[in-house]
Design an enzyme around this catalytic site. Structure first.
Site, PDB file in Angstrom:
ATOM      1  N   HIS B  84       0.848  -1.197   0.000  1.00 62.25           N
ATOM      2  CA  HIS B  84       0.000   0.000   0.000  1.00 62.25           C
ATOM      3  C   HIS B  84       0.880   1.243   0.000  1.00 62.25           C
ATOM      4  N   ASP B 113       8.086  22.611 -25.222  1.00 66.03           N
ATOM      5  CA  ASP B 113       7.957  21.246 -24.700  1.00 66.03           C
ATOM      6  C   ASP B 113       8.927  21.131 -23.545  1.00 66.03           C
ATOM      7  N   TRP B 149       7.248  -0.257   4.262  1.00 64.20           N
ATOM      8  CA  TRP B 149       7.824   0.409   3.085  1.00 64.20           C
ATOM      9  C   TRP B 149       9.236   0.883   3.389  1.00 64.20           C
ATOM     10  N   SER B 176      13.583   6.297 -13.098  1.00 68.52           N
ATOM     11  CA  SER B 176      12.526   7.106 -13.692  1.00 68.52           C
ATOM     12  C   SER B 176      12.456   8.485 -13.039  1.00 68.52           C
ATOM     13  N   SER B 177      12.499   8.514 -11.705  1.00 62.21           N
ATOM     14  CA  SER B 177      12.393   9.795 -11.018  1.00 62.21           C
ATOM     15  C   SER B 177      13.572  10.698 -11.328  1.00 62.21           C
ATOM     16  N   HIS B 260      13.177  11.388   4.483  1.00 58.02           N
ATOM     17  CA  HIS B 260      12.582  12.652   4.883  1.00 58.02           C
ATOM     18  C   HIS B 260      12.442  13.626   3.723  1.00 58.02           C
ATOM     19  N   GLU B 262      12.059  12.857   0.842  1.00 55.32           N
ATOM     20  CA  GLU B 262      10.989  12.259   0.045  1.00 55.32           C
ATOM     21  C   GLU B 262       9.612  12.794   0.446  1.00 55.32           C
ATOM     22  N   TYR B 264       8.907  15.646   1.569  1.00 63.32           N
ATOM     23  CA  TYR B 264       8.744  16.996   1.015  1.00 63.32           C
ATOM     24  C   TYR B 264       8.627  16.964  -0.496  1.00 63.32           C
ATOM     25  N   SER B 275      -0.667  27.529  -4.022  1.00 67.08           N
ATOM     26  CA  SER B 275      -0.298  28.933  -4.215  1.00 67.08           C
ATOM     27  C   SER B 275      -0.765  29.468  -5.566  1.00 67.08           C
ATOM     28  N   HIS B 309      14.797  12.124  12.935  1.00 69.00           N
ATOM     29  CA  HIS B 309      13.605  12.210  13.787  1.00 69.00           C
ATOM     30  C   HIS B 309      12.698  10.997  13.593  1.00 69.00           C
ATOM     31  N   HIS B 310      12.997  10.167  12.600  1.00 71.49           N
ATOM     32  CA  HIS B 310      12.254   8.921  12.464  1.00 71.49           C
ATOM     33  C   HIS B 310      12.861   7.824  13.333  1.00 71.49           C
ATOM     34  N   THR B 335       7.391  26.618   7.084  1.00 69.80           N
ATOM     35  CA  THR B 335       6.067  26.101   6.727  1.00 69.80           C
ATOM     36  C   THR B 335       4.991  27.027   7.262  1.00 69.80           C
ATOM     37  N   LYS B 338       4.403  29.870   5.066  1.00 70.07           N
ATOM     38  CA  LYS B 338       3.537  29.529   3.941  1.00 70.07           C
ATOM     39  C   LYS B 338       2.073  29.581   4.354  1.00 70.07           C
ATOM     40  N   ARG B 457       1.370   0.668  15.388  1.00 74.04           N
ATOM     41  CA  ARG B 457       1.047   0.544  13.972  1.00 74.04           C
ATOM     42  C   ARG B 457       1.504  -0.815  13.458  1.00 74.04           C
TER      43      ARG B 457
HETATM   44  C1  HEA Z   1       0.574   9.044  -0.399  1.00 75.49           C
HETATM   45  C2  HEA Z   1       0.524   8.107   0.382  1.00 75.49           C
HETATM   46  C3  HEA Z   1      -0.659   7.449   1.026  1.00 75.49           C
HETATM   47  C4  HEA Z   1      -2.014   7.518   0.744  1.00 75.49           C
HETATM   48  C5  HEA Z   1      -2.702   8.335  -0.323  1.00 75.49           C
HETATM   49  C6  HEA Z   1      -2.666   6.662   1.691  1.00 75.49           C
HETATM   50  C7  HEA Z   1      -4.045   6.459   1.731  1.00 75.49           C
HETATM   51  C8  HEA Z   1      -4.694   5.643   2.663  1.00 75.49           C
HETATM   52  N1  HEA Z   1      -4.092   4.913   3.667  1.00 75.49           N
HETATM   53 FE1  HEA Z   1      -2.088   4.737   3.998  1.00 75.49          FE
HETATM   54  N2  HEA Z   1      -0.091   4.582   4.327  1.00 75.49           N
HETATM   55  C9  HEA Z   1       0.900   5.273   3.694  1.00 75.49           C
HETATM   56  C10 HEA Z   1       0.735   6.205   2.676  1.00 75.49           C
HETATM   57  C11 HEA Z   1      -0.491   6.547   2.122  1.00 75.49           C
HETATM   58  N3  HEA Z   1      -1.722   6.078   2.513  1.00 75.49           N
HETATM   59  C12 HEA Z   1       2.190   4.930   4.236  1.00 75.49           C
HETATM   60  C13 HEA Z   1       3.537   5.494   3.789  1.00 75.49           C
HETATM   61  C14 HEA Z   1       1.948   3.983   5.233  1.00 75.49           C
HETATM   62  C15 HEA Z   1       2.976   3.297   6.137  1.00 75.49           C
HETATM   63  C16 HEA Z   1       3.239   1.913   5.665  1.00 75.49           C
HETATM   64  C17 HEA Z   1       4.141   1.166   6.576  1.00 75.49           C
HETATM   65  O1  HEA Z   1       3.853   1.090   7.777  1.00 75.49           O
HETATM   66  O2  HEA Z   1       5.150   0.643   6.084  1.00 75.49           O
HETATM   67  C18 HEA Z   1       0.499   3.799   5.283  1.00 75.49           C
HETATM   68  C19 HEA Z   1      -0.153   2.952   6.181  1.00 75.49           C
HETATM   69  C20 HEA Z   1      -1.520   2.896   6.350  1.00 75.49           C
HETATM   70  C21 HEA Z   1      -2.174   2.260   7.442  1.00 75.49           C
HETATM   71  C22 HEA Z   1      -1.483   1.607   8.615  1.00 75.49           C
HETATM   72  C23 HEA Z   1      -1.198   0.203   8.343  1.00 75.49           C
HETATM   73  C24 HEA Z   1      -0.491  -0.437   9.466  1.00 75.49           C
HETATM   74  O3  HEA Z   1       0.213   0.243  10.219  1.00 75.49           O
HETATM   75  O4  HEA Z   1      -0.640  -1.663   9.580  1.00 75.49           O
HETATM   76  C25 HEA Z   1      -3.532   2.393   7.241  1.00 75.49           C
HETATM   77  C26 HEA Z   1      -4.577   1.891   8.152  1.00 75.49           C
HETATM   78  O5  HEA Z   1      -5.608   2.401   8.236  1.00 75.49           O
HETATM   79  C27 HEA Z   1      -3.700   3.126   6.020  1.00 75.49           C
HETATM   80  C28 HEA Z   1      -4.929   3.475   5.472  1.00 75.49           C
HETATM   81  C29 HEA Z   1      -5.081   4.298   4.350  1.00 75.49           C
HETATM   82  C30 HEA Z   1      -6.370   4.591   3.766  1.00 75.49           C
HETATM   83  C31 HEA Z   1      -7.693   4.061   4.223  1.00 75.49           C
HETATM   84  C32 HEA Z   1      -6.111   5.445   2.715  1.00 75.49           C
HETATM   85  C33 HEA Z   1      -7.125   6.047   1.808  1.00 75.49           C
HETATM   86  O6  HEA Z   1      -6.910   7.412   1.663  1.00 75.49           O
HETATM   87  C34 HEA Z   1      -7.146   5.368   0.484  1.00 75.49           C
HETATM   88  C35 HEA Z   1      -8.311   5.837  -0.324  1.00 75.49           C
HETATM   89  C36 HEA Z   1      -8.390   5.214  -1.669  1.00 75.49           C
HETATM   90  C37 HEA Z   1      -9.124   4.169  -1.982  1.00 75.49           C
HETATM   91  C38 HEA Z   1      -9.913   3.465  -0.946  1.00 75.49           C
HETATM   92  C39 HEA Z   1      -9.117   3.614  -3.350  1.00 75.49           C
HETATM   93  C40 HEA Z   1     -10.164   4.135  -4.183  1.00 75.49           C
HETATM   94  C41 HEA Z   1     -11.465   3.447  -4.304  1.00 75.49           C
HETATM   95  C42 HEA Z   1     -11.747   2.198  -4.744  1.00 75.49           C
HETATM   96  C43 HEA Z   1     -10.744   1.115  -4.904  1.00 75.49           C
HETATM   97  C44 HEA Z   1     -13.104   1.918  -5.091  1.00 75.49           C
HETATM   98  C45 HEA Z   1     -13.676   0.803  -4.358  1.00 75.49           C
HETATM   99  C46 HEA Z   1     -14.038   1.257  -3.012  1.00 75.49           C
HETATM  100  C47 HEA Z   1     -14.764   0.538  -2.168  1.00 75.49           C
HETATM  101  C48 HEA Z   1     -15.230  -0.845  -2.495  1.00 75.49           C
HETATM  102  C49 HEA Z   1     -15.122   1.093  -0.831  1.00 75.49           C
HETATM  103  N4  HEA Z   1      -2.458   3.421   5.492  1.00 75.49           N
HETATM  104  C1  HEA Z   2       3.826  14.980   2.880  1.00 73.60           C
HETATM  105  C2  HEA Z   2       4.394  14.352   3.783  1.00 73.60           C
HETATM  106  C3  HEA Z   2       4.872  14.864   5.117  1.00 73.60           C
HETATM  107  C4  HEA Z   2       5.036  16.141   5.590  1.00 73.60           C
HETATM  108  C5  HEA Z   2       4.811  17.450   4.884  1.00 73.60           C
HETATM  109  C6  HEA Z   2       5.504  16.006   6.943  1.00 73.60           C
HETATM  110  C7  HEA Z   2       5.811  17.099   7.747  1.00 73.60           C
HETATM  111  C8  HEA Z   2       6.397  16.991   9.000  1.00 73.60           C
HETATM  112  N1  HEA Z   2       6.649  15.829   9.683  1.00 73.60           N
HETATM  113 FE1  HEA Z   2       6.182  13.959   9.077  1.00 73.60          FE
HETATM  114  N2  HEA Z   2       6.017  12.077   8.346  1.00 73.60           N
HETATM  115  C9  HEA Z   2       5.574  11.719   7.101  1.00 73.60           C
HETATM  116  C10 HEA Z   2       5.172  12.581   6.099  1.00 73.60           C
HETATM  117  C11 HEA Z   2       5.225  13.972   6.196  1.00 73.60           C
HETATM  118  N3  HEA Z   2       5.603  14.682   7.281  1.00 73.60           N
HETATM  119  C12 HEA Z   2       5.554  10.294   6.961  1.00 73.60           C
HETATM  120  C13 HEA Z   2       5.128   9.520   5.713  1.00 73.60           C
HETATM  121  C14 HEA Z   2       5.996   9.783   8.170  1.00 73.60           C
HETATM  122  C15 HEA Z   2       6.099   8.323   8.615  1.00 73.60           C
HETATM  123  C16 HEA Z   2       7.010   7.471   7.872  1.00 73.60           C
HETATM  124  C17 HEA Z   2       6.981   6.076   8.399  1.00 73.60           C
HETATM  125  O1  HEA Z   2       7.486   5.864   9.509  1.00 73.60           O
HETATM  126  O2  HEA Z   2       6.430   5.196   7.709  1.00 73.60           O
HETATM  127  C18 HEA Z   2       6.288  10.934   9.014  1.00 73.60           C
HETATM  128  C19 HEA Z   2       6.793  10.815  10.302  1.00 73.60           C
HETATM  129  C20 HEA Z   2       7.252  11.890  11.034  1.00 73.60           C
HETATM  130  C21 HEA Z   2       8.021  11.750  12.240  1.00 73.60           C
HETATM  131  C22 HEA Z   2       8.489  10.450  12.874  1.00 73.60           C
HETATM  132  C23 HEA Z   2       7.503   9.955  13.827  1.00 73.60           C
HETATM  133  C24 HEA Z   2       7.838   8.634  14.355  1.00 73.60           C
HETATM  134  O3  HEA Z   2       7.953   7.664  13.591  1.00 73.60           O
HETATM  135  O4  HEA Z   2       7.967   8.535  15.578  1.00 73.60           O
HETATM  136  C25 HEA Z   2       8.272  13.035  12.689  1.00 73.60           C
HETATM  137  C26 HEA Z   2       9.054  13.357  13.902  1.00 73.60           C
HETATM  138  O5  HEA Z   2       9.582  14.369  14.052  1.00 73.60           O
HETATM  139  C27 HEA Z   2       7.668  13.945  11.732  1.00 73.60           C
HETATM  140  C28 HEA Z   2       7.716  15.321  11.825  1.00 73.60           C
HETATM  141  C29 HEA Z   2       7.241  16.188  10.844  1.00 73.60           C
HETATM  142  C30 HEA Z   2       7.360  17.648  10.938  1.00 73.60           C
HETATM  143  C31 HEA Z   2       7.938  18.433  12.078  1.00 73.60           C
HETATM  144  C32 HEA Z   2       6.835  18.135   9.772  1.00 73.60           C
HETATM  145  C33 HEA Z   2       6.773  19.595   9.382  1.00 73.60           C
HETATM  146  O6  HEA Z   2       7.185  19.780   8.058  1.00 73.60           O
HETATM  147  C34 HEA Z   2       5.407  20.164   9.577  1.00 73.60           C
HETATM  148  C35 HEA Z   2       5.431  21.665   9.497  1.00 73.60           C
HETATM  149  C36 HEA Z   2       4.053  22.276   9.531  1.00 73.60           C
HETATM  150  C37 HEA Z   2       3.475  22.874  10.589  1.00 73.60           C
HETATM  151  C38 HEA Z   2       4.154  22.935  11.925  1.00 73.60           C
HETATM  152  C39 HEA Z   2       2.091  23.438  10.506  1.00 73.60           C
HETATM  153  C40 HEA Z   2       1.977  24.830   9.993  1.00 73.60           C
HETATM  154  C41 HEA Z   2       2.771  25.832  10.737  1.00 73.60           C
HETATM  155  C42 HEA Z   2       2.229  26.864  11.423  1.00 73.60           C
HETATM  156  C43 HEA Z   2       0.780  27.113  11.470  1.00 73.60           C
HETATM  157  C44 HEA Z   2       3.199  27.808  12.041  1.00 73.60           C
HETATM  158  C45 HEA Z   2       3.202  27.956  13.501  1.00 73.60           C
HETATM  159  C46 HEA Z   2       3.595  26.754  14.198  1.00 73.60           C
HETATM  160  C47 HEA Z   2       4.392  26.723  15.280  1.00 73.60           C
HETATM  161  C48 HEA Z   2       5.364  27.754  15.662  1.00 73.60           C
HETATM  162  C49 HEA Z   2       4.289  25.545  16.177  1.00 73.60           C
HETATM  163  N4  HEA Z   2       7.043  13.220  10.747  1.00 73.60           N
HETATM  164 CU   LIG Z   3      10.534  13.033   8.377  1.00 78.59          CU
END
Ligand code: HEA
Ligand code: HEA
Ligand SMILES: [Cu+2]
Ligand code: CUA
Lengths: 289, 545, 388
Positions: B84, B113, B149, B176-177, B260, B262, B264, B275, B309-310, B335, B338, B457
């Site tokens: 997933h 292009d 993942w 590709s990327s 990380h 990634e 962003y 924007s 931080h992860h 952030t 923004k 999780r």
């Molecule tokens: C961009 C990234 C992205 C997106 C879009 C989503 C979207 C969703 N994610 Fe996920 N997710 C991750 C990135 C993302 N996730 C990552 C990185 C992890 C961590 C994995 C790891 O632990 O290694 C994670 C893990 C994760 C977990 C935790 C699993 C675990 O820890 O065991 C769960 C559980 O609820 C979850 C749920 C969902 C759901 C319900 C959506 C929904 O938003 C999805 C909605 C879309 C659809 C549902 C498909 C569209 C519709 C159909 C197919 C039509 C048919 C529909 C019906 C029959 C109802 N995701």
């Molecule tokens: C689009 C993806 C995205 C983005 C934008 C972010 C944004 C941020 N993430 Fe997140 N993060 C993930 C995707 C993302 N993360 C994913 C996928 C994981 C889990 C991966 C995995 O384990 O599978 C993760 C996990 C993750 C962890 C690890 C948690 C753990 O495993 O224990 C942490 C810890 O520091 C973290 C921190 C942050 C912070 C500080 C930001 C900051 O960039 C957020 C900044 C934004 C704001 C703070 C809000 C707006 C600001 C204001 C309104 C200003 C005023 C605010 C103050 C002065 C407080 N993220």
């Molecule tokens: Cu991070």
């Protein structure tokens, strides 16, 4: 000068090379996977895939060369190629940085911890008692057995000189190209290719020595892992670079490239210098230190 | 084609001039070098992947509907979690942004292009093969990858026959990327129309430029990391094995050095799209254009020094924990700039609320919630409790789903009329927005509670004390998933059914080059570079005056 | 729209958004569900809880303010109300303010966060040390000073109920998935140091009431500590994905007052002595088989399945397995030493000679493997044979 007006950017119409490349790539990688899982026939499919990729590269670059030689590219196209090549090389640098990072991390942190320094006191006491944090090491479990390292100031140093010299000969070739002197150009290029080949020969020699006499293999713990991965990937890049230089040399013999427009040449030269610089890093961090 | 060289005329496209698209399906789609066609391919592909990845999420949610194991074995559950995430991240969100880049960047900067059109084709046409290979691993002996993942060793090294294929699939996605981002950089640096100075570029272009640099810097590192996994598995190296002097935690450092940035990579283009949209529907220039550019760059820079931080719980030295905590907290500042600038853009505007605007507003609110929970995670001592619980899952889905995915939807509604020449149905678009927004919160908000109350999780079954919120979350998940069918309906309707033609300037408040070409955008645009003056750029900050 | 109106709308929006947040943060608790981090029973858990609440409220306040500004604008500044767009596009002063103020807020957060971290990392001056080792999928506890060691696995009731299509209702099982056969027993009022490691893959030891989790990494030892202030039973789970049964390796801490703890220690030592004597005794085949089937159920069945069919290719079947039906020495060897690089672990670290003898006897005679031979505890050389 380009025959095109300066504001027309050449956009090709359709190309089948990418899909050929993708087919080659999937053939190669899927069969590599099967091969790793123990299928021997997959090996032959793997070579087939590789051949398709080579075919694709010739075809694709052939098209580009034809278009370039017939003046379809303006200055702007040229800068796109330059940007493309430059950032491609940057991505390669990051690839090597990953392995260098592993080397530094292992040497500076992991091995001392395993040996009980800093935060590793209990680790050493309970799990790896008696292990001393020295470098080179194949780890507390002596993975891969006893081994010796290759001294820096033997073949590796000679190889350093060879690669540095090849950088000079390549620059001479470039000057010759800019001065429109075909003869020296081809001669200097040939020298560069030959130096590259000698480098590779010594490298193979060194690997052979390591495997047969020093006991140093890819499986020699963290030292063997970092040593062979870094030098191995570098060697692959030298091989590629040398092949590309050879191609450029043949093109020069056919009269390709102009004194003021020869990006194909320069791209390969950049690549070669990059490979050169990586070697310097290797020589210092893998062999000397 | 051959005529060009000898006639010496500027006309490059004389064999199928202007809107004459190549004939035949293969010519049009398989061999294409046209940025719009390639953009379409990317977008369609990523939508397909979104559904596949989403279906896997629904397997997860279905199993978690009530305590006890009802549907799948634990090992299959882990494969679903892993696949997933891999599919959503690498197959849905990233390619979707590349699709947007392909369609819009040339249109926004006045280029004929992308800079390297043949390579552009290859960047796309690697993906279907890579994902076919990845998906095929589910059918292999031992099943697909099941180590998350993040592919942490030593667990990932226990993967069955599929291991090498997973690694190679990741390599292909990386190639590709990298090619895609090289193309973006070359296009933006080299192909801008005269007068389109860097600080006149639309913000979407800026955010993509910075994203492309991030990609080039970190995808090779991921490739290196999985290569080391491969050699540890098959060739006896000891990178991640303490007995040989390596360290499993080293993999985590390398992975998150990629991982990380990634995240962003997935959000910066979203910032760009938002924007673009907010000023259009506020009928007011983007507030603080220059600050937005600098904030984006700062986020990108900081993203390289926060990775650990992860890994707060792996047992880093105290100084390390402190450094990574402080650095991570700092990201809130740019952030925040923004977010505040977006609010100021809306402030005193003359707002209307078409579907793109609704999604953009939803984005700002829900992304902020996700960002704030990210900030909480950054506090390392508190993360000793949060880490690896559903609180983290809630955090990242808030930034990814109503973050990246909402921005993708906002962008799709915003530019769909430009792409197809037809107006989509506002009524269905708005319904799609409202249902998505409601259900995405039903889906992910309760996960905060679950995490704080102690649910780890990546578990297929849980103690009954977590039952209520899991049930709510699962219901939200299915409803959110079904809602996405509306999205497909709206697109299909707009492409094949809709009778309502779109004007060149689709939206009243829209400014920018892309709105100067007809809708649908002709097959070839800007073959002659337009001359850009201030009236054609969408913002009016101090810099451009 | 004049200033006063704006102000009134803003107040109304503020109230509405605050109410919404309040509902989200408090109301679900009224249903009786736990929705917040536990305060816990150690100084660390209290610190972490307080830290969590501080940052949570800061974040909520920031969120409420941002959304108030946004929705006020959305309500007032719409075209349908005839609002004309202003033309301003930047304000250096405002932008500096909203760069500096967040920095100050962050500094305010960083101070307690730093203190908490420094406290967490200081494991000096401990009264006793417990070494914790994670295995797929169980925990081993070693009391270094008292020479006690045991393994702790998922409780049998939970284990039965959690099988796919078990037909059992988890709600009927007490402490479903959060119960173990042998809880780790700890004294209250003592500083206890933990040495945490793993044997195969990475696990993480986490009991929320103690206030932290720590990864258990093969080949390395992480240190952590606790000081439990109240007697009680505290439950937690493995918190790092460690394979198929990651969700099924709970942790139960039984915190006892000092005297009860001492009594427990004495009892454990007594059992260990009895155990050591058992090695020299000869067992009947029936005794070996019945004890072996218990050991198999608790130690081996997660991988090789109760009926010995395994889950190929990851976990081979033992029914008809060449190793289990071949020479006794081979079976003993793989069970004692495990197989490097696979999930098959070295049971010399986990089981007593008696247990190994009985389980080996069992796998060689159960599931249709009818070798007919039996292995006595005296045949099992746990440590001498290790180097060969
Ligand atoms: C961009 C990234 C992205 C997106 C879009 C989503 C979207 C969703 N994610 Fe996920 N997710 C991750 C990135 C993302 N996730 C990552 C990185 C992890 C961590 C994995 C790891 O632990 O290694 C994670 C893990 C994760 C977990 C935790 C699993 C675990 O820890 O065991 C769960 C559980 O609820 C979850 C749920 C969902 C759901 C319900 C959506 C929904 O938003 C999805 C909605 C879309 C659809 C549902 C498909 C569209 C519709 C159909 C197919 C039509 C048919 C529909 C019906 C029959 C109802 N995701
Ligand atoms: C689009 C993806 C995205 C983005 C934008 C972010 C944004 C941020 N993430 Fe997140 N993060 C993930 C995707 C993302 N993360 C994913 C996928 C994981 C889990 C991966 C995995 O384990 O599978 C993760 C996990 C993750 C962890 C690890 C948690 C753990 O495993 O224990 C942490 C810890 O520091 C973290 C921190 C942050 C912070 C500080 C930001 C900051 O960039 C957020 C900044 C934004 C704001 C703070 C809000 C707006 C600001 C204001 C309104 C200003 C005023 C605010 C103050 C002065 C407080 N993220
Ligand atoms: Cu991070
Ligand atoms: Cu052990 Cu998860």
């Amino acid at each position: 000068m380009s025959q095109q007006a300066d504001n027309a950017y050449y956009v090709p119409h359709g190309t089948h090379w990418p899909i050929v490349g993708s087919l080659g790539m999937i053939t190669m990688l899927a069969s590599a996977g099967l091969w790793l899982n123990g299928s021997n026939t997959a090996q032959w499919v793997f070579y087939l895939g590789a051949a398709v990729i080579v075919f694709m590269l010739f075809g694709w670059f052939g098209d580009v060369i034809r278009e370039s030689e017939s003046g379809m590219y303006n200055r702007q196209v040229d800068s796109s190629f330059r940007l493309g090549m430059a950032w491609f090389i940057f991505s390669e640098i990051m690839f090597f940085a990953c392995f260098f990072g592993a080397l530094f991390y292992a040497r500076a942190l992991v091995v001392p911890w395993l040996g009980g320094e800093g935060a590793g006191a209990s680790t050493n006491e309970f799990l790896w008692q008696g292990y001393l944090p020295l470098w080179p090491t194949n780890g507390p479990a002596n993975i891969g057995g006893e081994f010796q390292t290759i001294p820096a100031f033997g073949l590796p140093f000679v190889n350093t000189l060879i690669l540095l010299t090849s950088g000079v000969t390549l620059t001479m070739a470039h000057h010759a190209l800019k001065a429109a002197q075909r003869g020296p150009l081809v001669a200097w290029l040939a020298a560069t290719v030959i130096l590259g080949a000698i480098f590779l020969y010594f490298q193979v020699e060194e690997y052979h020595h390591a495997y047969t006499e020093l006991g140093l293999t890819l499986g020699s713990g963290i030292y063997g892992s970092t040593f062979f991965m870094l030098t191995g990937f570098h060697g692959m890049h030298v091989t590629l670079g040398a092949i590309m230089l050879a191609v450029i040399m043949f093109r020069c013999m056919k009269g390709h490239f102009k004194p003021d427009q020869h990006f194909g040449f320069e791209a390969v030269a950049w690549y070669w210098h990059f490979v050169d610089v990586v070697w310097l890093g290797l020589f210092i961090f893998v062999y000397v230190l | 084609m051959s005529s060009i060289a000898d006639t010496g005329i500027t006309h490059v496209h004389d064999d199928h001039d202007h809107d004459h698209k190549p004939r035949g399906f293969l010519n049009r789609w398989l061999f294409t070098t046209n940025h719009k066609d390639i953009g379409t391919l990317y977008l369609v592909f990523s939508l397909l992947m979104f559904f596949i990845g989403g279906s896997m999420a629904l397997v997860i949610r279905a199993e978690l509907f009530v305590p006890g194991l009802q549907l799948v074995h634990p090992e299959f559950f882990n494969q679903m979690t892993t696949m997933h995430a891999l599919i959503m991240v690498f197959g849905a969100v990233m390619p979707a942004w590349v699709g947007f880049a392909n369609w819009m960047i040339p249109l926004m900067i006045g280029a004929p292009d992308m800079a390297l059109p043949r390579m552009n084709n290859w960047s796309f046409w690697i993906l279907p093969f890579a994902f076919t290979m990845l998906l095929s691993t589910l059918f292999m002996d031992g099943g697909g990858p099941a180590a998350g993942w993040t592919l942490y060793p030593p667990l990932s090294l226990q993967t069955g026959n599929s291991f090498a294929f997973v690694v190679f699939a990741v390599h292909m996605m990386g190639i590709s990327s990298i090619m895609g981002s090289i193309n973006v950089i070359a296009t933006i640096i080299n192909m801008r129309a005269p007068g389109m100075t860097l600080l006149r570029m639309p913000l979407f272009v800026w955010t993509w430029l910075i994203t492309a640099y991030l990609l080039i810097a970190v995808m090779p590192v991921l490739a290196g990391a999985v290569t080391m996994l491969l050699t540890d598995h098959f060739f006896g190296t000891s990178f991640f094995n303490a007995a040989g002097g390596g360290d499993p935690v080293m993999f985590q450092h390398i992975f998150w050095f990629f991982g990380h940035p990634e995240v962003y990579i997935m959000i910066l283009p979203a910032f760009g799209v938002i924007s673009e949209i907010l000023p259009t529907f506020s009928r007011k220039p983007l507030f603080g254009y220059a600050a937005m550019v600098y904030a984006t760059a700062s986020i990108a820079f900081l993203s390289f020094i926060v990775w650990a931080h992860h890994m707060f719980t792996v047992g880093m030295p105290l100084e390390g924990e402190l450094f990574f905590m402080y650095a991570t907290m700092l990201i809130a500042v740019p952030t925040g700039v923004k977010v505040f600038n977006w609010v100021s853009t809306m402030w005193k505007g003359s707002m209307t609320f078409e579907t793109p605007m609704l999604f953009a507003i939803g984005f700002v609110v829900l992304f902020t919630i996700g960002g704030l929970s990210g900030l909480m995670l950054a506090i390392s001592a508190a993360d000793f409790q949060y880490h690896d619980t559903y609180f983290v899952v809630a955090h990242f889905h808030y930034v990814l789903v109503p973050g990246s995915v909402f921005a993708l939807m906002a962008g799709t509604y915003y530019w769909l009329p430009k792409w197809t020449g037809m107006m989509y149905s506002e009524r269905w678009g708005k319904l799609h927005f409202w249902l998505s927004t409601i259900f995405v919160n039903v889906l992910f908000f309760p996960q905060h509670y679950l995490g704080l109350a102690g649910m780890p999780r990546r578990i297929p079954d849980y103690s009954p004390q977590f039952a209520d919120f899991n049930k709510i979350s699962s219901i939200g998940g299915f409803a959110f998933g079904l809602t996405q069918l509306i999205f497909v309906g709206v697109i299909v309707h707009a492409v094949w059914v809709s009778k309502k033609k779109a004007r060149a300037r689709v939206w009243e408040g829209a400014i920018g080059l892309e709105w100067t070409v007809p809708s649908p955008a002709p097959y070839h645009t800007f073959e002659k570079a337009p001359d850009i003056d201030e009236s054609m750029v969408p913002h009016a900050d101090e810099i451009s005056h | 729209m004049n200033r006063q109106n704006t102000f009134i709308v803003a107040i109304a929006v503020l109230a509405a958004i605050s109410a919404a947040f309040w509902l989200l943060l408090v109301a679900p608790a009224l249903t009786g569900n736990e929705i917040n981090m536990p305060v816990g029973v150690t100084p660390q858990s209290v610190t972490h809880y307080e830290l969590h609440m501080i940052i949570l409220w800061i974040c909520v306040v920031i969120g409420v303010l941002v959304f108030t500004a946004m929705f006020t604008s959305i309500i007032l500044h719409r075209k349908s109300k005839g609002h004309e767009a202003a033309t301003f596009s930047h304000s250096t002063r405002a932008e500096i303010a909203w760069t500096i103020i967040p920095v100050l807020i962050l500094i305010g957060m960083a101070i307690p966060a730093t203190t908490a971290l420094v406290q967490m990392e200081d494991s000096t001056g401990a009264d006793m040390t417990v070494k914790i080792t994670g295995y797929q999928w169980k925990w081993k506890y070693e009391y270094l000073e008292d020479d006690i060691q045991f393994i702790s696995t998922l409780d049998a009731n939970s284990n039965a109920a959690r099988q796919l299509h078990s037909g059992m209702d988890p709600r009927e099982v007490e402490n479903y998935l959060l119960d173990v056969d042998n809880p780790v027993v700890l004294p209250v009022g003592k500083k206890i140091k933990f040495l945490i490691t793993a044997d195969d893959v990475i696990h993480a030891w986490w009991v929320p009431d103690l206030g932290w989790k720590r990864d258990a990494i093969p080949g390395f030892i992480n240190e952590a500590w606790t000081y439990i202030e109240e007697p009680g039973v505290y439950r937690g789970q493995c918190a790092e994905l460690c394979g198929k049964d990651h969700g099924f390796m709970p942790i139960v801490v039984n915190a006892l007052p000092e005297d009860e703890y001492r009594a427990w220690v004495a009892q454990q030592r007594g059992e260990a002595v009895a155990e050591a004597q058992a090695v020299h005794q000869d067992w009947t085949d029936e005794a070996l088989m019945s004890s072996g089937s218990e050991v198999f159920a608790s130690q081996c069945a997660t991988c090789h399945q109760q009926d010995g069919s395994g889950l190929p290719p990851a976990f081979p079947a033992l029914a008809g397995s060449p190793v289990a039906t071949g020479p006794v020495a081979d079976t003993l060897d793989i069970v004692i030493h495990g197989r490097q690089g696979t999930a098959m672990q070295a049971f010399s670290e986990l089981l007593t000679a008696t247990e190994i003898a009985s389980v080996v006897t069992y796998v060689r005679n159960a599931f249709g493997n009818d070798s007919g031979d039996s292995v006595q505890p005296s045949d099992v050389t746990l440590h001498g044979g290790e180097d060969s």
